[in-house]
Design a protein around this motif. Structure first.
Motif, PDB file in Angstrom:
ATOM      1  N   LYS A  80      -7.294  12.452 -40.680  1.00 39.69           N
ATOM      2  CA  LYS A  80      -8.149  11.750 -41.767  1.00 39.69           C
ATOM      3  C   LYS A  80      -8.720  10.337 -40.942  1.00 39.69           C
ATOM      4  N   GLY A  81     -10.045  10.218 -41.169  1.00 40.92           N
ATOM      5  CA  GLY A  81     -10.320   9.249 -40.498  1.00 40.92           C
ATOM      6  C   GLY A  81     -10.548   9.250 -39.154  1.00 40.92           C
ATOM      7  N   LYS A  82     -10.477  10.212 -38.329  1.00 40.80           N
ATOM      8  CA  LYS A  82     -10.315  10.389 -36.815  1.00 40.80           C
ATOM      9  C   LYS A  82     -11.722  10.459 -36.456  1.00 40.80           C
ATOM     10  N   LYS A  83     -12.110  10.158 -35.245  1.00 48.21           N
ATOM     11  CA  LYS A  83     -13.400  10.494 -34.522  1.00 48.21           C
ATOM     12  C   LYS A  83     -13.228  11.644 -33.738  1.00 48.21           C
ATOM     13  N   ILE A  84     -13.958  12.661 -33.906  1.00 43.99           N
ATOM     14  CA  ILE A  84     -13.954  14.061 -33.053  1.00 43.99           C
ATOM     15  C   ILE A  84     -15.250  14.223 -32.219  1.00 43.99           C
ATOM     16  N   GLY A  85     -14.951  14.426 -30.902  1.00 44.17           N
ATOM     17  CA  GLY A  85     -15.998  14.616 -30.252  1.00 44.17           C
ATOM     18  C   GLY A  85     -16.402  16.142 -29.902  1.00 44.17           C
ATOM     19  N   VAL A  86     -17.642  16.372 -30.392  1.00 49.51           N
ATOM     20  CA  VAL A  86     -18.100  17.852 -30.104  1.00 49.51           C
ATOM     21  C   VAL A  86     -19.272  17.788 -29.394  1.00 49.51           C
ATOM     22  N   ILE A  87     -19.883  18.920 -28.845  1.00 50.81           N
ATOM     23  CA  ILE A  87     -21.177  19.289 -28.396  1.00 50.81           C
ATOM     24  C   ILE A  87     -21.853  19.872 -29.664  1.00 50.81           C
ATOM     25  N   HIS A  88     -23.090  19.337 -29.776  1.00 47.48           N
ATOM     26  CA  HIS A  88     -23.819  19.582 -30.969  1.00 47.48           C
ATOM     27  C   HIS A  88     -24.178  21.170 -31.156  1.00 47.48           C
ATOM     28  N   LEU A  89     -23.927  21.922 -32.113  1.00 47.59           N
ATOM     29  CA  LEU A  89     -24.286  23.111 -32.338  1.00 47.59           C
ATOM     30  C   LEU A  89     -23.441  23.883 -31.335  1.00 47.59           C
ATOM     31  N   SER A  90     -22.193  23.642 -31.115  1.00 50.30           N
ATOM     32  CA  SER A  90     -21.245  24.442 -30.237  1.00 50.30           C
ATOM     33  C   SER A  90     -20.253  25.220 -31.249  1.00 50.30           C
TER      34      SER A  90
ATOM     35  N   SER B 174     -14.246  24.276 -35.939  1.00 48.57           N
ATOM     36  CA  SER B 174     -13.399  23.287 -36.528  1.00 48.57           C
ATOM     37  C   SER B 174     -13.882  22.644 -37.967  1.00 48.57           C
ATOM     38  N   LYS B 175     -15.129  22.423 -38.020  1.00 50.51           N
ATOM     39  CA  LYS B 175     -15.683  21.978 -39.352  1.00 50.51           C
ATOM     40  C   LYS B 175     -14.951  22.999 -40.566  1.00 50.51           C
ATOM     41  N   ALA B 176     -15.412  24.235 -40.329  1.00 52.16           N
ATOM     42  CA  ALA B 176     -15.198  25.173 -41.299  1.00 52.16           C
ATOM     43  C   ALA B 176     -13.553  25.369 -41.534  1.00 52.16           C
ATOM     44  N   SER B 177     -13.004  25.290 -40.468  1.00 50.92           N
ATOM     45  CA  SER B 177     -11.374  25.335 -40.817  1.00 50.92           C
ATOM     46  C   SER B 177     -10.767  24.143 -41.365  1.00 50.92           C
ATOM     47  N   LEU B 178     -11.054  22.970 -40.964  1.00 53.68           N
ATOM     48  CA  LEU B 178     -10.624  21.750 -41.329  1.00 53.68           C
ATOM     49  C   LEU B 178     -11.235  21.594 -42.827  1.00 53.68           C
ATOM     50  N   GLY B 179     -12.213  22.051 -43.209  1.00 50.16           N
ATOM     51  CA  GLY B 179     -12.638  22.037 -44.622  1.00 50.16           C
ATOM     52  C   GLY B 179     -11.567  22.887 -45.518  1.00 50.16           C
ATOM     53  N   LYS B 180     -11.808  24.264 -45.097  1.00 50.51           N
ATOM     54  CA  LYS B 180     -11.229  25.332 -45.660  1.00 50.51           C
ATOM     55  C   LYS B 180      -9.922  25.311 -45.723  1.00 50.51           C
ATOM     56  N   ASN B 181      -9.029  25.272 -44.560  1.00 50.77           N
ATOM     57  CA  ASN B 181      -7.631  25.332 -44.616  1.00 50.77           C
ATOM     58  C   ASN B 181      -6.974  24.170 -44.729  1.00 50.77           C
ATOM     59  N   TYR B 182      -7.632  23.055 -44.512  1.00 47.63           N
ATOM     60  CA  TYR B 182      -6.623  21.580 -44.531  1.00 47.63           C
ATOM     61  C   TYR B 182      -7.371  20.796 -45.561  1.00 47.63           C
ATOM     62  N   GLY B 183      -8.499  21.037 -46.421  1.00 46.32           N
ATOM     63  CA  GLY B 183      -9.010  20.554 -47.539  1.00 46.32           C
ATOM     64  C   GLY B 183      -9.752  19.111 -47.260  1.00 46.32           C
TER      65      GLY B 183
ATOM     66  N   GLU C  97     -17.637  22.833 -32.865  1.00 44.60           N
ATOM     67  CA  GLU C  97     -18.128  22.234 -33.922  1.00 44.60           C
ATOM     68  C   GLU C  97     -18.048  23.120 -35.218  1.00 44.60           C
ATOM     69  N   MET C  98     -18.691  24.317 -35.235  1.00 45.39           N
ATOM     70  CA  MET C  98     -18.617  25.244 -36.477  1.00 45.39           C
ATOM     71  C   MET C  98     -17.189  25.444 -36.750  1.00 45.39           C
TER      72      MET C  98
ATOM     73  N   GLN D 169     -18.586  12.972 -33.607  1.00 44.23           N
ATOM     74  CA  GLN D 169     -19.367  12.452 -32.834  1.00 44.23           C
ATOM     75  C   GLN D 169     -20.116  13.569 -31.780  1.00 44.23           C
ATOM     76  N   LEU D 170     -21.336  13.502 -31.840  1.00 44.26           N
ATOM     77  CA  LEU D 170     -21.990  14.580 -30.947  1.00 44.26           C
ATOM     78  C   LEU D 170     -22.174  13.920 -29.595  1.00 44.26           C
ATOM     79  N   ILE D 171     -21.694  14.762 -28.633  1.00 47.41           N
ATOM     80  CA  ILE D 171     -21.485  14.207 -27.437  1.00 47.41           C
ATOM     81  C   ILE D 171     -22.121  15.161 -26.187  1.00 47.41           C
ATOM     82  N   ASP D 172     -23.103  14.850 -25.244  1.00 48.61           N
ATOM     83  CA  ASP D 172     -23.739  15.897 -24.528  1.00 48.61           C
ATOM     84  C   ASP D 172     -22.719  16.077 -23.401  1.00 48.61           C
TER      85      ASP D 172
END
Length: 365
Positions: free
Chosen positions: A136-146, A152-161, A149-150, A171-174
């Protein structure tokens, strides 16, 4: 596999260019009478072990299939199908799904890769961050639309609340090197990188937390896709292509030493490197290969992309996703080898991972 940035505004031009493909580029029988079509591959020596094992072991030849390969620097989006008038490719799942959803003539028909992504952080943070409840509160670096990204967002929301928008800062990083540098400098706390970049990250003093499969086991990554008209017109060629890969998947799964030898003979690559790249799940991001389409897994990503308004959904996933040809191919291989339990287990896997497709009407054997 590396993700390339999508360019949705170019979809109209993409569709028009596809419409200009001539009949001569579609993959009918070549001059020798073999089934064939043109496949986009990367410059890497190991492009897809299932395809390469099938070729080296002669499985494609048994089904009268002779692939043609065109090497491209980038095959990350369906636009690669019109570079040189190509018929098929394989790449990270999100680009073909995104283009298909917007009406492009793309047909997804098989799987390639699951896994392959790693999670990194600074050494002093590793012990705490291995517990996902401390993100919680951490900055996470991903490539956009990777995929990372999809998934981790799904799992962290669904499985970890987690409330993805408020509890975490994405953070979207190239590029993966830029993600690694951002973690090393302390600009972000956690980074998702392809396993090929893990060694470089460790050399900078960073630490591997775990593969992305820790968040979502056997998540869908690279899929195989084709220019839709070619796929429909040349189903016998694509069936032969799939049957060869199904046979190769058995070898890859049951006979790793033999498969490493096949890849070494075909590519000239060092056997130790092949063993690490293909089989060492501690260093390759828990990577695994499987030709099964896994419609259910792709549908989960499609629902995230459309539900969160990343892309416009002008076409349902099933309209550009074919599970029927893989099912036909696998059934024919089972009939060819009726005593081989491995292929029957593949059928069970197919039933479990594709039953959300609207056309699904398959039964246990």
């Amino acid at each position: 596999m590396k993700n390339q940035k999508l360019r949705p505004k170019k979809v109209t031009a993409f569709v028009l260019a596809l419409a200009m493909l001539s009949v001569s580029c579609s993959s009918r029988k070549n001059e020798e009478g073999s089934l064939s079509f043109n496949i986009a591959v990367t410059a890497s020596k190991i492009v897809n072990p299932l395809i390469q094992i099938a070729e080296e072991k002669g499985y494609f030849s048994e089904y009268n299939f002779k692939p043609k390969y065109t090497t491209l620097e980038m095959i990350g989006t369906p636009e690669a199908l019109i570079a040189g008038k190509l018929d098929a490719s394989y790449a990270q799942v999100i680009p073909p799904v995104s283009y298909g959803a917007q009406g492009a003539s793309v047909k997804i028909f098989a799987g390639t890769l699951s896994g392959g992504m790693e999670t990194i952080c600074r050494k002093e943070d590793a012990e705490k961050l291995r517990n996902l409840e401390n993100w919680k509160g951490k900055k996470i670096g991903v490539i956009h639309l990777s995929t990372a990204e999809m998934v981790s967002k799904a799992s962290l929301g669904k499985n970890y609340g987690y409330d993805i928008k408020n509890d975490l800062s994405y953070q979207l990083i190239d590029g993966y090197p830029a993600i690694t540098t951002a973690v090393a400098k302390g600009n972000i706390d956690i980074g998702f990188i392809s396993s090929e970049y893990l060694e470089a990250a460790v050399s900078l003093g960073l630490e591997r937390l775990f593969p992305l499969t820790r968040l979502e086991k056997d998540y869908v990554c690279c899929r195989q896709y084709a220019y839709a008209p070619t796929f429909e017109e040349n189903r016998p060629a694509f069936k032969a292509y799939l049957k060869g890969q199904i046979r190769a998947y058995r070898d890859y799964s049951l006979f790793p030493d033999e498969s490493i030898g096949s890849l070494a003979r075909l590519t000239g690559e060092d056997v130790d490197y092949i063993a690490r790249y293909i089989y060492d799940r501690e260093s390759n991001g828990d990577r695994s290969y499987n030709p099964d389409p896994n419609y259910n897994g792709v549908l989960s990503i499609y629902e995230i992309l459309t539900g969160w308004k990343y892309i416009e959904a002008n076409a349902p996933l099933e309209s550009f996703f074919d599970i029927g040809l893989y099912a036909e191919s696998l059934k024919e291989v089972i009939e060819e080898f009726p005593d081989e339990v491995f292929y029957r287990n593949m059928w069970d896997y197919f039933l479990k991972n594709n039953d959300r497709h609207p056309s699904f009407n398959y039964k246990p054997l």
